[in-house]
Structures are given as structure tokens and as C-alpha cells.
Design an enzyme around this catalytic site. Sequence first.
Site, mmCIF file in Angstrom:
data_model
loop_
_atom_site.group_PDB
_atom_site.id
_atom_site.type_symbol
_atom_site.label_atom_id
_atom_site.label_comp_id
_atom_site.label_asym_id
_atom_site.label_seq_id
_atom_site.Cartn_x
_atom_site.Cartn_y
_atom_site.Cartn_z
ATOM 1 C CE1 TYR A 186 0.133 1.851 4.340
ATOM 2 C CE2 TYR A 186 1.013 -0.378 4.443
ATOM 3 C CZ TYR A 186 0.868 0.880 4.991
ATOM 4 O OH TYR A 186 1.452 1.161 6.207
ATOM 5 N NE ARG B 79 -5.737 -20.017 3.744
ATOM 6 C CZ ARG B 79 -4.624 -20.554 4.268
ATOM 7 N NH1 ARG B 79 -4.154 -21.691 3.768
ATOM 8 N NH2 ARG B 79 -3.995 -19.969 5.275
ATOM 9 C CG HIS C 27 0.992 -20.980 2.017
ATOM 10 N ND1 HIS C 27 -0.041 -21.816 2.354
ATOM 11 C CD2 HIS C 27 1.282 -20.279 3.147
ATOM 12 C CE1 HIS C 27 -0.362 -21.644 3.628
ATOM 13 N NE2 HIS C 27 0.430 -20.704 4.130
ATOM 14 C CE LYS D 63 3.103 3.154 3.210
ATOM 15 N NZ LYS D 63 3.489 3.343 4.610
ATOM 16 C CD GLU E 109 9.906 1.887 10.866
ATOM 17 O OE1 GLU E 109 9.977 2.870 10.121
ATOM 18 O OE2 GLU E 109 9.690 0.733 10.451
ATOM 19 C CG LEU F 15 8.366 2.461 4.984
ATOM 20 C CD1 LEU F 15 8.367 1.308 3.985
ATOM 21 C CD2 LEU F 15 6.939 2.916 5.257
#
Length: 287
Positions: free
Chosen positions: A33, A100, A102, A149, A182, A207
Site C-alpha cells: 500500500y 487459497r 501459499h 510497505k 521507528e 521503512l
Amino acid sequence: MPRFAYVNGRYVRHADAAVHIDDRGLVFADAIYEVCQVQQGLIIDMTRHLDRLDRSLGEIRIRPPMPRAALTGIMREVLRRNRVVNGMVYLQVTRGRAKRDHVFPSPEVRATLIVTAKALNPAVNAAKYAAGIKAVTVADNRWGRVDIKTVGLLPNVLARQQAKEAGAQEAIFVDADGNVTEGGATNLWIVDRDGKLVTRPADHAILRGITRTTLLDVAEKLGIVVEERRFSVADMLEAREVFITGATTICLPVVSIDGQTIANGHPGMTAQKIREAFFAVAEKTAI
């Protein structure tokens, strides 16, 4: 006024927006995102945010859902439909809908793209700038690639809940060596006892925040000396200033950590100078 979202080729009412229950973002957090601030009708640092989006997609091997020009057109349209002047635009890309399993689905499975936007009241942040916020330290138990991210943010969720229950607004992660990494949703900075602005190097443990990157440009313009190095909790508690940075808060002073007052307990001048200069330095893209 109703909110609107973009999901896989359609602009829909936010209340009606949905993805399939087999979407890998839901099942595996197999998604990344980005969040861009919008200020005075301008998208802040959009190029850097989309560059990081591309990097994150590449790191987990999701094909971009569309060319950048098309994506920026969708971002602008979502902002216009939601009449956002000050606020944020949020992008999420998942590996798509598949049974589903992996392992990655077949290459024919298309990535899911979600774009939303919402208005934010600038007065809320202004009050935080004036008073500063409280924080608590927590053990950093996240995976080893927080430089990507991803939406896999459960440790951050638990850390921020711990902060809330302690009457604080941010959690500060501390690694196994006792060094600060962070914040739960932010990068962290200190002004040390020598007056130098210090932040942890952007390795795999943090990040590489876009606001963090632009803040380095701001500091250079203001003539503020910056050191990218590790620092301990003790260094942080003894600092002249502590502040956090993020896309929707820019530069927010921290005046108390684990119940201990930082410096004189008031927001410092370095954070204020950086925040006041930030908008002029950052890239601004019209909606």
C-alpha cells in the site's frame, strides 16, 4: 456527501466497495500500500510515493496493475469525487483473487487495485503540533523486511493499541540491541545533545519514509546537520527534541516517552522549522 472508492476498474460508493473473500490481500496479507498527503488541493510527493510503490511491488513480485499515468488519473478522480482538499489518498495492490494456496497463482491472475480518499481536518494536527504527543517503547517483533510497505501490520496494530491503553499516541519500536528503529506508523528523529538531527539509517529495519526522504532535503536547505546512525533508548530520552514523521502528520513533536518528559516537555524549534519549510520543498501535484 457519500464517499467513493475505486476497485478493479469501477468507481463505487465507499459503503459498497468490496473484494472477493479469496483475494490474497485478505487471506495472506499478500499486498502492498501507499498513502499520499493532500494539502491545499495538491498531492504531496506523489512521484516518490509511486516510486516506492513500484519498488515494493518488485520486492514481492507483484506485477503493476496498470501504467503509472493511468494510476495517477485514478488517484485524481477519486480525490475529485470525494472533494478532498486537505486529506489523504490511499492505494492498495494485492496479488489478486485465487484459490487459497501459499504459492503464487498463475500469471493470468490480475492484481487487485483499490484507491480510496478521505478529508482530514488540519486543525487536528495543528493542536498536536502545539502540544506534542506522548509515546511508549515496545519490543520490535516485526519481520525482517519492514522496508517493504506491505499491509501485514499486525505487530504495528498491537503496538499502537498498547500505546493507546497507556494514554499515548505512538509506539516506538526498539530492537534486540536496545536501539530505536521507528514508530508504529512513523519514522523517528532526535536532536541530540550536540544539536545534531539524528535518525536511523534506512536499512531493512525501517521503512524508508517518503516524508523522511523529503525532510532530509528540507534539513539541507535549512542548514541543519543530519546524522543517519543508530541510537539507543537512553540517547532518545536524553535528547533535546524527539519527533516523528509521516505522510499525514509531516513532523510531530514527542514530549513524553514511557512517562518521562523529553527536554522541557514542550515542542522544540527544530521540528517547528522543518514543518514550516516542508510544504515549500516537497513536490506538489495538482488534482
